[in-house]
Design a protein around this motif. Structure first.
Motif, PDB file in Angstrom:
ATOM      1  N   PHE A 205       0.848  -1.186   0.000  1.00 29.54           N
ATOM      2  CA  PHE A 205       0.000   0.000   0.000  1.00 29.54           C
ATOM      3  C   PHE A 205       0.890   1.245   0.000  1.00 29.54           C
ATOM      4  O   PHE A 205       1.875   1.305   0.730  1.00 29.54           O
ATOM      5  N   GLY A 206       0.513   2.236  -0.817  1.00 25.00           N
ATOM      6  CA  GLY A 206       1.369   3.406  -0.992  1.00 25.00           C
ATOM      7  C   GLY A 206       2.634   3.022  -1.743  1.00 25.00           C
ATOM      8  O   GLY A 206       3.740   3.449  -1.410  1.00 25.00           O
ATOM      9  N   TYR A 207       2.432   2.240  -2.811  1.00 23.35           N
ATOM     10  CA  TYR A 207       3.535   1.652  -3.569  1.00 23.35           C
ATOM     11  C   TYR A 207       4.227   2.700  -4.448  1.00 23.35           C
ATOM     12  O   TYR A 207       3.579   3.438  -5.197  1.00 23.35           O
ATOM     13  N   VAL A 208       5.557   2.776  -4.321  1.00 24.91           N
ATOM     14  CA  VAL A 208       6.355   3.659  -5.167  1.00 24.91           C
ATOM     15  C   VAL A 208       7.585   2.882  -5.638  1.00 24.91           C
ATOM     16  O   VAL A 208       8.345   2.364  -4.822  1.00 24.91           O
ATOM     17  N   LYS A 209       7.741   2.791  -6.959  1.00 20.61           N
ATOM     18  CA  LYS A 209       8.919   2.115  -7.522  1.00 20.61           C
ATOM     19  C   LYS A 209       9.751   3.131  -8.299  1.00 20.61           C
ATOM     20  O   LYS A 209       9.237   3.822  -9.186  1.00 20.61           O
ATOM     21  N   ARG A 210      11.018   3.186  -7.971  1.00 13.35           N
ATOM     22  CA  ARG A 210      11.947   4.100  -8.644  1.00 13.35           C
ATOM     23  C   ARG A 210      12.951   3.280  -9.443  1.00 13.35           C
ATOM     24  O   ARG A 210      13.762   2.553  -8.885  1.00 13.35           O
ATOM     25  N   ASN A 211      12.853   3.353 -10.763  1.00 14.89           N
ATOM     26  CA  ASN A 211      13.800   2.683 -11.648  1.00 14.89           C
ATOM     27  C   ASN A 211      14.985   3.613 -11.920  1.00 14.89           C
ATOM     28  O   ASN A 211      14.798   4.747 -12.386  1.00 14.89           O
ATOM     29  N   ILE A 212      16.171   3.150 -11.614  1.00 16.05           N
ATOM     30  CA  ILE A 212      17.364   3.969 -11.758  1.00 16.05           C
ATOM     31  C   ILE A 212      17.866   3.917 -13.200  1.00 16.05           C
ATOM     32  O   ILE A 212      18.236   2.845 -13.708  1.00 16.05           O
TER      33      ILE A 212
END
Length: 358
Positions: A205-212
């Protein structure tokens, strides 16, 4: 087997069984008296209480079986000695080693039972025991949560969970990082994650994915997302709780997995594993000590033998607990700490047996 062997073996097993059947209800009564108010406050169903005390019985019996075994052997062997039955047996030409045969057969039966219980029955019983305690008896929420968990899941995967609740299988403030070589590939953060028992995955929940990226990073943000993670709730629960609730094969696989992850607390799991094998051997050592102590007819009668036996039994448990704690919290190898009490009391058994033959 001769009539004499059956006579001693029957008394060995019956006295041991009666000793357990006498003390376990006492343990249950004491436990009920301590926890009855909290059970009533939480409106615990009778079915849950029955399951808890079924697990408690196995847990309690496994914990104190050395005392039960020791006292039962001293009790009936002292009676044989006081009735001059042992003198008659040895006077008939039977050696002391031959006299020990039915005792060792009884110890073999007890050892097999303890081995099977430790491998398969005790883990299930411990799981019911600890689940009930966490659900109804432990009010402080800190006791049912793991805090500040940092795990290396594989060579390139890491996870951090600020808090993980054992009962609800819910984690808070989650950070997951995946590396490619020495470079961060992507990073996932979430306010909360929930383990799905049926599908064996997690809802974040409150998912954040940061692709570098090489020049620019990309972001993916959603309210919730279900993903697979190379981590189970057991990886995030309290150490003792985990080790005691797995059978020996699950525990062995778990230890290998934790070693590959570089878990610094793997010694705690190794202690639990080695105890599953050392406990059955202690039945033989305690049997020999008990026979050597009680086979001699003493002026003080059975009371002296029981006093000596109780002292030795509690000394065994004391040293066993001390060395286990040292293995968990110091640099002593777990296998040394677990087996050292058996070695020390094995030497004592040899000395007492040699003295008893005289």
């Amino acid at each position: 087997m001769k009539i004499l062997d059956w006579y001693i073996l029957k008394r060995y097993l019956i006295t041991f069984s009666v000793m357990i059947l006498m003390f376990i209800p006492i343990g249950i009564i004491i436990d009920v008296s301590e926890k009855i108010n909290r059970m009533i406050e939480n409106k615990v169903a009778f079915k849950d209480v029955a399951v808890y005390y079924a697990g408690f019985t196995v847990y309690f019996a496994n914990l104190l079986f050395p005392i039960f075994l020791f006292l039962s052997i001293i009790w009936f062997t002292s009676k044989l000695a006081n009735n001059s039955e042992i003198i008659s047996i040895l006077s008939s030409g039977i050696s002391f080693n031959r006299f020990l045969k039915p005792y060792l057969i009884g110890a073999s039966i007890i050892s097999i039972g303890v081995l099977i219980m430790g491998f398969f029955i005790l883990p299930k019983a411990s799981e019911k025991y600890w689940d009930f305690r966490y659900t109804y008896l432990i009010k402080n929420q800190e006791n049912i949560q793991s805090a500040d968990i940092f795990k290396q899941l594989s060579k390139n995967e890491y996870i951090y969970v600020a808090n993980f609740n054992v009962l609800s299988k819910t984690g808070f403030d989650v950070v997951y990082e995946k590396f490619e070589g020495n470079k961060l590939a992507y990073k996932i953060t979430a306010n909360r994650m929930k383990y799905n028992e049926r599908t064996k995955d997690y809802t974040l929940f409150g998912y954040v994915k940061r692709n570098i990226g090489i020049q620019n990073d990309s972001f993916e943000k959603v309210e919730q997302k279900t993903i697979k993670l190379n981590v189970t709730p057991k990886d995030l629960t309290p150490t003792i709780y985990v080790g005691e609730t797995m059978n020996v094969f699950e525990l062995y696989d778990y230890i290998n997995r934790e070693k590959s992850r570089g878990n610094a607390k793997v010694d705690v799991y190794l202690v639990v594993l080695y105890k599953r094998f050392s406990n059955p051997i202690s039945a033989f050592i305690l049997t020999i000590i008990a026979v050597a102590v009680s086979a001699m007819k003493r002026r003080g009668g059975m009371g002296i033998n029981l006093a000596i036996g109780i002292s030795i039994a509690f000394a065994f448990i004391f040293f066993d607990k001390i060395f286990v704690n040292l293995a968990e919290k110091s640099s002593i190898p777990p296998i040394v700490a677990v087996w050292l009490p058996n070695v020390l009391f094995g030497i004592l058994a040899y000395y007492l047996l040699k003295n008893a033959k005289r």
